[in-house]
Scaffold this motif. Structure first.
Motif, short mmCIF file in Angstrom:
data_model
loop_
_atom_site.label_atom_id
_atom_site.label_comp_id
_atom_site.label_asym_id
_atom_site.label_seq_id
_atom_site.Cartn_x
_atom_site.Cartn_y
_atom_site.Cartn_z
N GLU A 1 0.84 -1.20 0.00
CA GLU A 1 0.00 0.00 0.00
C GLU A 1 0.88 1.25 0.00
O GLU A 1 1.79 1.38 0.80
CB GLU A 1 -0.90 0.03 1.23
CG GLU A 1 -1.93 -1.09 1.29
CD GLU A 1 -3.11 -0.87 0.34
OE1 GLU A 1 -3.51 0.30 0.15
OE2 GLU A 1 -3.63 -1.87 -0.20
N GLN B 1 -3.54 1.01 -3.46
CA GLN B 1 -3.07 -0.37 -3.49
C GLN B 1 -2.23 -0.55 -4.74
O GLN B 1 -2.70 -0.38 -5.85
CB GLN B 1 -4.29 -1.29 -3.51
CG GLN B 1 -3.94 -2.76 -3.66
CD GLN B 1 -5.21 -3.60 -3.68
OE1 GLN B 1 -5.99 -3.62 -2.72
NE2 GLN B 1 -5.46 -4.27 -4.78
N ARG C 1 -6.82 -0.69 4.79
CA ARG C 1 -5.89 -0.87 3.68
C ARG C 1 -5.09 -2.14 3.87
O ARG C 1 -4.85 -2.87 2.93
CB ARG C 1 -4.93 0.34 3.55
CG ARG C 1 -5.64 1.66 3.28
CD ARG C 1 -6.81 1.53 2.31
NE ARG C 1 -6.43 0.95 1.04
CZ ARG C 1 -7.22 0.27 0.24
NH1 ARG C 1 -8.48 0.05 0.57
NH2 ARG C 1 -6.79 -0.21 -0.88
N ALA D 1 -9.05 5.62 0.04
CA ALA D 1 -8.15 5.05 -0.97
C ALA D 1 -8.65 5.27 -2.39
O ALA D 1 -9.83 5.50 -2.62
CB ALA D 1 -7.99 3.56 -0.72
#
Lengths: 491, 491
Positions: B227, B237, B461, B490
């Motif tokens: 990550e 990611q 994450r 994210a």
């Protein structure tokens, strides 16, 4: 130690299919017409790609990537192009699956229908020229010299591994130019690059020429091609380079301001070779014992097989072999030392013969005593005993010699199979009994070409670039002709 | 000399989109959600590919190629897998077009309907494990360590260049093993390879960890991930590596005879990174003046801009520059000498800043007199005057230093944006005002994870691999927890 490989003389086609599978190059998949390229086959393809990519870059090209999908309406823009590809298009109509009501799995969700169907690219002229419209305003933006490595899909009904598959891998160059002359020169240049690659890397001699109108790429004004000859006397088109004129610029409205400030249509070329080259490579050189690979494209150039009993003997052999492996690698030669104890030496010999590894070294007890290796070359199967301090230079010589030798052999075969004929009886007789290229006069009409194809299955492979002007009469119609063309049955 | 680039502080998202387009990395195509990767962008991707491919081969993997299409029924075989991908599948239903009766173009030929619909691969586990069944009989056939470079399609509704596109390029590794331990070790190894690549080539610091159950790959028993953190405080990611257990072996009946001769199901991994990495690269380093590229991945590492009036002056400059270009190239440094007379030096400075060329040399009249160059580094925009005989070593130093420096800068930013919180108010406050990773206790339930996501848009994450055991209470539910996990908004 049989390879259970059908002999070429018995059934060439069966031999080819068996060889591709047994040598671990490729196999059929669960998807109709689509192949799996296995690691060993893909390693050869990667070597081809690396050389071609270098050659493209040396001639000023850059790689890029364009979408897999082409809106259906794009195809219709160029009349010949859509005519040529519409009958073999994989069409995406929906974008979602949902669970079947009876719980049997998934079904297409009828609510997820695309407004406009998408074609899986059979070639990318349309999507690329739709893009070039945005890239080109002025002569300063030209030329555009772009290549793409990609997969394409043509829904062929009869498929064969590498030679004709529904999906295949290829590269497609797409260039844009300010003048007709520059575009023609580009198309010719890329045909030359392909010929150079085929002859000097694949060891496959080719004839350079142009296609007759009916064999031309759909949308091209001229198609340049390289034609190779397989061992069964059938021709194989190994690469094509198209001068597209202003056809795609017209269809996609791609204009540029020239140096005088006037708007002009852009000139185009496209050119491609595909995984079909793998088929040409296999069929040109290989024999009843398996693959024969040109050293320049062989994933493993040298294999070393130890012949030993017990770990101690293997250790002693390894001690002698390890520095040799290092030395060869330092010279850029790829070497495999196959010291597996799960397979016997005889099995390994067989395996590497089948897979076409150019040079095989064997080392056993006597070689250890004498400081020698048994060295075998794959093309002629000749063996010799070489002293340890001479083995590296011998390997270098053999790799070079084999590259030349297999080319020469294929060249001699090809030359012996170009037959000049002046009557249609002779024409048919040669095609029937000897095969190869038939050099004959042709009246230049698609009608005669079509009739000859119906009667003999032979097509015009190309009008050779180096053909001399020569007065004659069409081998079929008797009408006047100024040049011989090459006919052959083809893959 | 403005680049007309939106500032990051004004609108990060807009800045990103503009930069990708203005720096000639990629653009949207005429096909919904599909991008065109332009030559400059593709050149960066090629450099990434080359490094990754080398790393894969050094860890024993080989490349192969599997079909683009997957029969619909294959997807259904693994329950989680089909659940994960059915909602975003491009479906091929027909294989031919025909002319519309009203002459308006081509339409889908209803008679050319496929018996079974084909899915354009969203990922290849199913088609590959259907193939592995044929390749695997005994423990001697294991492990299989195969990678594929390919395009895949996931019909995303909201797309963004590189970050989320309907079609994207990636590599997918698919390995088969005799034991659970070996498969887990492979999955971990590939996560380490990805982390190595991200940090040492891309200059992007990453956190290694595992995914929570609800963020896991569809069909995996464990997903390892790396990550990264972007400059706007959102996580990205950058790569995933999955331990698939025996799920796909079960679904496709892939068994092997183990050393004791007993039949056993095969263990699997899969792992992939995609053109999404291009997005991570751009967003990690670049600034309001344009791209900043790590020297190791920059297609042009050094650009030389002559400042001159007239041909004579240019010739004199060229005479001094040509040997420098040669020397740099001999050291494997890619150099462009931009002597075009169609653009002014200022325009060129701007252009190469926008495109992130690491080192820029300028040479004008005074430099000619003094035997110097003006040397500018792209990351800090610092300029210095360097003597001709020191310029090569200075360039080598700068390329190395910049590679380190941009990593360090990103690392410091990332470290400053991992905030440990112990209350949900604090959790929300950090996400709202500071961004970055929030390290918090979590009770381990998907319900809490889902609720937190709904309330804050933050997802887990990863569960960091290096997390210490620590007693605590879930930041939302107050239930006991033994370890902190990382939350973030994210991409």
């Amino acid at each position: 130690m049989g390879k259970n490989l059908t002999k070429r003389s018995e059934d060439y086609s069966k031999w080819y299919n068996e060889l591709v599978i047994k040598a671990d190059l490729a196999e059929n998949s669960g998807v109709r017409g689509c192949m799996v390229i296995k690691p060993y086959g893909y390693a050869i393809w990667e070597k081809m790609q690396a050389e071609l990519d270098r050659m493209f870059k040396e001639t000023g090209h850059q790689n890029a990537y364009f979408p897999l999908f082409i809106p259906k309406s794009y195809l219709s823009r160029e009349a010949d192009h859509v005519e040529g590809f519409a009958k073999e298009c994989a069409v995406v109509t929906h974008y979602r699956l949902k669970n079947a009501e009876d719980g049997s799995g998934v079904v297409v969700d009828p609510e997820a229908k695309l407004e406009e169907e998408l074609i899986v690219r059979p070639t990318s002229e349309t999507i690329i020229w739709d893009t070039y419209r945005k890239w080109i305003q002025s002569y300063r933006d030209l030329p555009i010299l772009v290549n793409q490595w990609a997969n394409v899909v043509r829904w062929e009904m009869r498929t064969r591994l590498f030679l004709r598959t529904a999906e295949f891998l290829w590269q497609e160059g797409h260039t844009a130019h300010a003048t007709r002359e520059e575009a023609v020169a580009e198309a010719v240049q890329m045909m030359e690059v392909y010929a150079d690659f085929a002859e000097n890397f694949m060891g496959v001699p080719v004839i350079k020429g142009t296609k007759s109108e009916s064999e031309r790429f759909a949308g091209a004004e001229e198609t340049y091609c390289i034609e190779a000859l397989m061992q069964d006397g059938k021709a194989l088109q190994a690469g094509t380079s198209h001068f597209l004129g202003q056809n795609f610029a017209k269809a996609f409205d791609v204009k540029f301001a020239n140096k005088e400030g006037k708007q002009d249509l852009v000139w185009a070329t496209s050119w491609g070779v595909s995984t079909r080259l793998m088929g040409a490579l296999v069929m040109t050189h290989s024999d009843d014992n398996g693959l024969i690979l040109p050293p320049k494209l062989a994933p493993i150039q040298v294999v070393i097989v130890p012949i030993y009993k017990g770990e101690e003997e293997l250790n002693a052999i390894s001690e002698r072999v390890d520095p040799l492996v290092k030395e060869l690698r330092s010279k850029g030669i790829s070497v495999k030392f196959d010291n597996r104890d799960t397979h016997k030496p005889g099995w390994k010999f067989n395996e590497y013969e089948l897979k076409g590894v150019p040079v095989r070294l064997a080392i056993g007890r006597r070689d250890m005593e004498n400081g020698t290796y048994e060295v075998a070359r794959r093309d002629t199967l000749e063996k010799e005993t070489i002293k340890g301090d001479e083995v590296v230079s011998r390997i270098e010589y053999l790799l070079e010699d084999m590259q030349q030798h297999i080319y020469k052999k294929a060249f001699d075969y090809r030359e012996a199979h170009i037959t000049t004929v002046d009557s249609f009886d002779e024409f048919k007789e040669v095609l029937e009994n000897k095969g190869g290229f038939v050099s004959a006069h042709w009246d230049g009409t698609p009608e005669t070409e079509e009739t000859i194809k119906e009667l003999t299955k032979a097509t015009i492979r190309c009008i050779p670039l180096d053909a001399k002007e020569e007065e004659g009469k069409c081998v079929y119609s008797g009408k006047p002709s100024m040049q011989r063309v090459l006919f052959a049955k083809a893959y």
